[in-house]
Write a protein that holds these residues in place. Structure first.
Motif, PDB file in Angstrom:
ATOM      1  N   LEU A 252       0.750  -0.986  -0.104  1.00  0.00           N
ATOM      2  CA  LEU A 252       0.067  -0.024   0.072  1.00  0.00           C
ATOM      3  C   LEU A 252       0.989   1.427  -0.057  1.00  0.00           C
ATOM      4  CD1 LEU A 252      -2.796   1.388   0.123  1.00  0.00           C
ATOM      5  CD2 LEU A 252      -2.487   1.144   2.793  1.00  0.00           C
ATOM      6  N   ILE A 253       2.120   1.242   0.734  1.00  0.00           N
ATOM      7  CA  ILE A 253       2.938   2.102   0.767  1.00  0.00           C
ATOM      8  C   ILE A 253       3.911   2.583  -0.738  1.00  0.00           C
ATOM      9  CG2 ILE A 253       4.966   3.256   2.045  1.00  0.00           C
ATOM     10  CD1 ILE A 253       3.629   1.987   4.567  1.00  0.00           C
ATOM     11  N   VAL A 254       4.385   1.276  -0.939  1.00  0.00           N
ATOM     12  CA  VAL A 254       5.299   1.344  -1.968  1.00  0.00           C
ATOM     13  C   VAL A 254       4.829   1.324  -3.426  1.00  0.00           C
ATOM     14  CG1 VAL A 254       7.282   0.499  -0.539  1.00  0.00           C
ATOM     15  CG2 VAL A 254       6.047  -1.066  -1.893  1.00  0.00           C
ATOM     16  N   ALA A 255       3.620   0.446  -3.407  1.00  0.00           N
ATOM     17  CA  ALA A 255       3.088   0.329  -4.948  1.00  0.00           C
ATOM     18  C   ALA A 255       1.549   0.795  -4.683  1.00  0.00           C
ATOM     19  CB  ALA A 255       3.078  -1.251  -4.894  1.00  0.00           C
ATOM     20  N   ALA A 256       1.330   1.930  -4.190  1.00  0.00           N
ATOM     21  CA  ALA A 256       0.011   2.479  -4.346  1.00  0.00           C
ATOM     22  C   ALA A 256      -0.718   2.574  -5.649  1.00  0.00           C
ATOM     23  CB  ALA A 256      -0.119   3.677  -3.406  1.00  0.00           C
ATOM     24  N   ASP A 257       0.098   2.935  -6.532  1.00  0.00           N
ATOM     25  CA  ASP A 257      -0.462   3.178  -7.957  1.00  0.00           C
ATOM     26  C   ASP A 257      -0.738   2.069  -8.693  1.00  0.00           C
ATOM     27  OD1 ASP A 257      -0.121   6.020  -7.426  1.00  0.00           O
ATOM     28  OD2 ASP A 257       2.051   6.114  -8.072  1.00  0.00           O
ATOM     29  N   GLU A 258      -0.365   0.949  -8.102  1.00  0.00           N
ATOM     30  CA  GLU A 258      -0.784  -0.188  -8.952  1.00  0.00           C
ATOM     31  C   GLU A 258      -2.100  -0.775  -9.031  1.00  0.00           C
ATOM     32  OE1 GLU A 258       1.523  -3.885  -8.027  1.00  0.00           O
ATOM     33  OE2 GLU A 258       3.327  -2.858  -8.251  1.00  0.00           O
ATOM     34  N   ALA A 259      -2.699  -1.326 -10.070  1.00  0.00           N
ATOM     35  CA  ALA A 259      -4.227  -1.921 -10.104  1.00  0.00           C
ATOM     36  C   ALA A 259      -4.575  -2.807  -9.160  1.00  0.00           C
ATOM     37  CB  ALA A 259      -4.445  -2.033 -11.484  1.00  0.00           C
ATOM     38  N   VAL A 260      -3.909  -2.604  -7.812  1.00  0.00           N
ATOM     39  CA  VAL A 260      -4.346  -3.720  -6.961  1.00  0.00           C
ATOM     40  C   VAL A 260      -5.206  -2.911  -5.665  1.00  0.00           C
ATOM     41  CG1 VAL A 260      -3.420  -5.413  -5.299  1.00  0.00           C
ATOM     42  CG2 VAL A 260      -2.373  -5.215  -7.298  1.00  0.00           C
ATOM     43  N   ALA A 261      -6.283  -3.758  -5.226  1.00  0.00           N
ATOM     44  CA  ALA A 261      -7.274  -3.120  -4.427  1.00  0.00           C
ATOM     45  C   ALA A 261      -6.849  -3.229  -2.791  1.00  0.00           C
ATOM     46  CB  ALA A 261      -8.607  -3.483  -4.487  1.00  0.00           C
ATOM     47  N   TRP A 262      -5.618  -2.441  -2.594  1.00  0.00           N
ATOM     48  CA  TRP A 262      -4.778  -2.716  -1.261  1.00  0.00           C
ATOM     49  C   TRP A 262      -5.568  -2.471  -0.245  1.00  0.00           C
ATOM     50  CZ3 TRP A 262      -1.055  -5.695  -2.748  1.00  0.00           C
ATOM     51  CH2 TRP A 262      -0.314  -5.335  -3.694  1.00  0.00           C
ATOM     52  N   TRP A 263      -6.616  -1.299  -0.348  1.00  0.00           N
ATOM     53  CA  TRP A 263      -7.632  -0.978   0.793  1.00  0.00           C
ATOM     54  C   TRP A 263      -8.659  -1.873   0.895  1.00  0.00           C
ATOM     55  CZ3 TRP A 263      -6.378   2.018   4.579  1.00  0.00           C
ATOM     56  CH2 TRP A 263      -5.419   2.962   4.441  1.00  0.00           C
ATOM     57  N   ALA A 264      -9.238  -2.500  -0.162  1.00  0.00           N
ATOM     58  CA  ALA A 264     -10.298  -3.538  -0.032  1.00  0.00           C
ATOM     59  C   ALA A 264      -9.701  -4.903   0.671  1.00  0.00           C
ATOM     60  CB  ALA A 264     -10.716  -3.933  -1.567  1.00  0.00           C
ATOM     61  N   HIS A 265      -8.512  -4.935   0.571  1.00  0.00           N
ATOM     62  CA  HIS A 265      -7.986  -6.198   1.236  1.00  0.00           C
ATOM     63  C   HIS A 265      -7.782  -5.643   2.729  1.00  0.00           C
ATOM     64  CE1 HIS A 265      -5.576  -7.536  -2.321  1.00  0.00           C
ATOM     65  NE2 HIS A 265      -6.808  -7.463  -2.749  1.00  0.00           N
ATOM     66  N   LEU A 266      -7.226  -4.785   3.032  1.00  0.00           N
ATOM     67  CA  LEU A 266      -7.265  -4.246   4.406  1.00  0.00           C
ATOM     68  C   LEU A 266      -8.440  -4.147   5.015  1.00  0.00           C
ATOM     69  CD1 LEU A 266      -4.278  -1.821   3.958  1.00  0.00           C
ATOM     70  CD2 LEU A 266      -4.367  -4.240   5.086  1.00  0.00           C
ATOM     71  N   GLY A 267      -9.558  -3.501   4.218  1.00  0.00           N
ATOM     72  CA  GLY A 267     -10.905  -3.176   4.996  1.00  0.00           C
ATOM     73  C   GLY A 267     -11.538  -4.686   5.015  1.00  0.00           C
ATOM     74  N   GLY A 268     -11.417  -5.511   4.234  1.00  0.00           N
ATOM     75  CA  GLY A 268     -12.160  -6.925   4.418  1.00  0.00           C
ATOM     76  C   GLY A 268     -11.321  -7.613   5.610  1.00  0.00           C
ATOM     77  N   PHE A 269     -10.095  -7.537   5.874  1.00  0.00           N
ATOM     78  CA  PHE A 269      -9.268  -8.023   6.819  1.00  0.00           C
ATOM     79  C   PHE A 269      -9.908  -7.478   8.250  1.00  0.00           C
ATOM     80  CE2 PHE A 269      -5.917  -9.201   9.657  1.00  0.00           C
ATOM     81  CZ  PHE A 269      -5.793 -10.496   9.356  1.00  0.00           C
ATOM     82  N   ALA A 270      -9.944  -6.293   8.154  1.00  0.00           N
ATOM     83  CA  ALA A 270     -10.435  -5.544   9.515  1.00  0.00           C
ATOM     84  C   ALA A 270     -12.176  -5.778   9.865  1.00  0.00           C
ATOM     85  CB  ALA A 270     -10.420  -3.832   9.206  1.00  0.00           C
ATOM     86  N   ALA A 271     -12.775  -6.084   8.583  1.00  0.00           N
ATOM     87  CA  ALA A 271     -14.284  -6.336   8.994  1.00  0.00           C
ATOM     88  C   ALA A 271     -14.213  -7.826   9.505  1.00  0.00           C
ATOM     89  CB  ALA A 271     -14.910  -6.266   7.715  1.00  0.00           C
ATOM     90  N   GLY A 272     -13.489  -8.651   8.976  1.00  0.00           N
ATOM     91  CA  GLY A 272     -13.464 -10.029   9.571  1.00  0.00           C
ATOM     92  C   GLY A 272     -13.140  -9.940  11.152  1.00  0.00           C
ATOM     93  N   LEU A 273     -12.113  -9.199  11.364  1.00  0.00           N
ATOM     94  CA  LEU A 273     -11.653  -9.213  12.764  1.00  0.00           C
ATOM     95  C   LEU A 273     -12.766  -8.753  13.586  1.00  0.00           C
ATOM     96  CD1 LEU A 273      -7.969  -7.469  12.330  1.00  0.00           C
ATOM     97  CD2 LEU A 273      -8.628 -10.113  13.466  1.00  0.00           C
ATOM     98  N   ALA A 274     -13.607  -7.805  13.142  1.00  0.00           N
ATOM     99  CA  ALA A 274     -14.605  -7.035  13.909  1.00  0.00           C
ATOM    100  C   ALA A 274     -16.009  -7.981  14.067  1.00  0.00           C
ATOM    101  CB  ALA A 274     -15.046  -5.598  13.365  1.00  0.00           C
ATOM    102  N   LEU A 275     -16.232  -8.505  12.950  1.00  0.00           N
ATOM    103  CA  LEU A 275     -17.405  -9.371  12.732  1.00  0.00           C
ATOM    104  C   LEU A 275     -17.376 -10.806  13.403  1.00  0.00           C
ATOM    105  CD1 LEU A 275     -18.479  -8.200   9.080  1.00  0.00           C
ATOM    106  CD2 LEU A 275     -19.582  -7.558  11.506  1.00  0.00           C
ATOM    107  N   ALA A 276     -16.384 -11.384  13.459  1.00  0.00           N
ATOM    108  CA  ALA A 276     -16.057 -12.574  13.929  1.00  0.00           C
ATOM    109  C   ALA A 276     -16.490 -12.826  15.335  1.00  0.00           C
ATOM    110  CB  ALA A 276     -14.744 -13.391  13.808  1.00  0.00           C
ATOM    111  N   PRO A 277     -16.081 -12.130  16.309  1.00  0.00           N
ATOM    112  CA  PRO A 277     -16.526 -12.047  17.758  1.00  0.00           C
ATOM    113  C   PRO A 277     -18.048 -12.211  17.846  1.00  0.00           C
ATOM    114  CG  PRO A 277     -14.718 -10.722  17.699  1.00  0.00           C
ATOM    115  CD  PRO A 277     -15.001 -11.226  16.191  1.00  0.00           C
ATOM    116  N   VAL A 278     -18.849 -11.235  17.067  1.00  0.00           N
ATOM    117  CA  VAL A 278     -20.028 -11.200  17.034  1.00  0.00           C
ATOM    118  C   VAL A 278     -21.130 -12.126  16.420  1.00  0.00           C
ATOM    119  CG1 VAL A 278     -21.940  -9.290  16.578  1.00  0.00           C
ATOM    120  CG2 VAL A 278     -19.582  -8.643  17.014  1.00  0.00           C
ATOM    121  N   LEU A 279     -20.420 -12.699  15.508  1.00  0.00           N
ATOM    122  CA  LEU A 279     -21.310 -13.675  14.680  1.00  0.00           C
ATOM    123  C   LEU A 279     -20.810 -15.170  15.034  1.00  0.00           C
ATOM    124  CD1 LEU A 279     -21.186 -12.087  10.993  1.00  0.00           C
ATOM    125  CD2 LEU A 279     -23.145 -11.933  12.887  1.00  0.00           C
ATOM    126  N   LYS A 280     -19.778 -15.537  15.776  1.00  0.00           N
ATOM    127  CA  LYS A 280     -19.384 -16.798  16.166  1.00  0.00           C
ATOM    128  C   LYS A 280     -20.533 -17.492  17.230  1.00  0.00           C
ATOM    129  CE  LYS A 280     -16.599 -15.917  20.164  1.00  0.00           C
ATOM    130  NZ  LYS A 280     -17.309 -16.743  20.810  1.00  0.00           N
TER     131      LYS A 280
END
Length: 228
Positions: A190-218
């Motif tokens: 995300l820092i060194v290749a921010a201009d590449e056509a890869v959705a780094w923020w989608a990856h990080l957002g999805g990972f954070a969502a998994g951390l947040a939702l797992a304790p609630v839905l398990k």
């Protein structure tokens, strides 16, 4: 850099993780359908069903009148650019999602997958506000599954293939280390290749969502930080 091959985390609560298998099957079937398209037809499909920030923000007309732009916050996750894009996402989903489904239950896992899909898209949107290219691929949702797995089963052992110069199989490592290294690489790129056509923020957002939702839905009986 690390490709997971297998984990040693048994399923305890569901007989068959059919939601996981169903999601993989749907992704594969849609990809097979797309292989029958011309390049122009596939490009058109990514515009119609991919998540385009300026379209979701109503700055540009919806490509399909019958499909609200908000729906693409979900539909984008079932399109893949090529076989390697599909294969990498489905491999991670195959290895980690069955245990996530086991911990959450079928219905809650499906809700979890849908929510992480949407949250990953919103994270991409938030940091690509003027983006005019379509976001496609299941990697945001898969990252959500990985986030849940990292919190639920950090001590489970994962056999990996290290892809440094040539692929080298390694002894099993704790899931925490493998998934933590994956997260670190996303932050690095995300820092060194921010201009590449890869959705780094989608990856990080999805990972954070998994951390947040797992304790609630398990399931109540499933403990966090397990997999020993």
């Amino acid at each position: 850099m690390f490709i997971p091959l297998h984990d040693t985390n048994p399923i305890r609560h569901v007989g068959l993780p059919y939601v996981t298998y169903g999601l993989i099957a749907i992704n594969v079937l849609i990809f097979v359908f797309h292989t029958q398209m011309t390049t122009a037809q596939f490009d058109r499909a990514t515009i119609e069903f991919g998540m385009i920030p300026i379209v979701v923000r109503d700055l540009y007309p919806e490509p399909l009148e019958w499909l609200p732009s908000e729906a693409t916050l979900f539909t984008y996750a079932f399109l893949h650019a090529d076989i390697w894009h599909l294969a990498s996402n489905m491999l991670f989903l195959w290895i980690f999602a069955d245990n996530a489904e086991d911990a959450l239950g079928h219905v809650r896992f499906l809700v979890f997958y849908a929510l992480t899909t949407v949250i990953a898209a919103l994270a991409h949107l938030a940091f690509n506000f003027e983006g005019n290219g379509p976001l496609i691929g299941a990697s945001g949702a898969v990252a959500g599954v990985m986030g849940a797995y990292a919190l639920l089963y950090p001590h489970a052992r994962v056999f990996v293939l290290a892809r440094i110069v040539i692929p080298i199989p390694l002894p099993s490592v704790p899931a925490f280390w493998m998934l933590g290294f994956w997260l670190a690489t996303q932050l690095f790129y995300l820092i060194v290749a921010a201009d590449e056509a890869v959705a780094w923020w989608a990856h990080l957002g999805g990972f954070a969502a998994g951390l947040a939702l797992a304790p609630v839905l398990k399931r109540r009986e499933v403990k966090l930080l397990g997999g020993r």
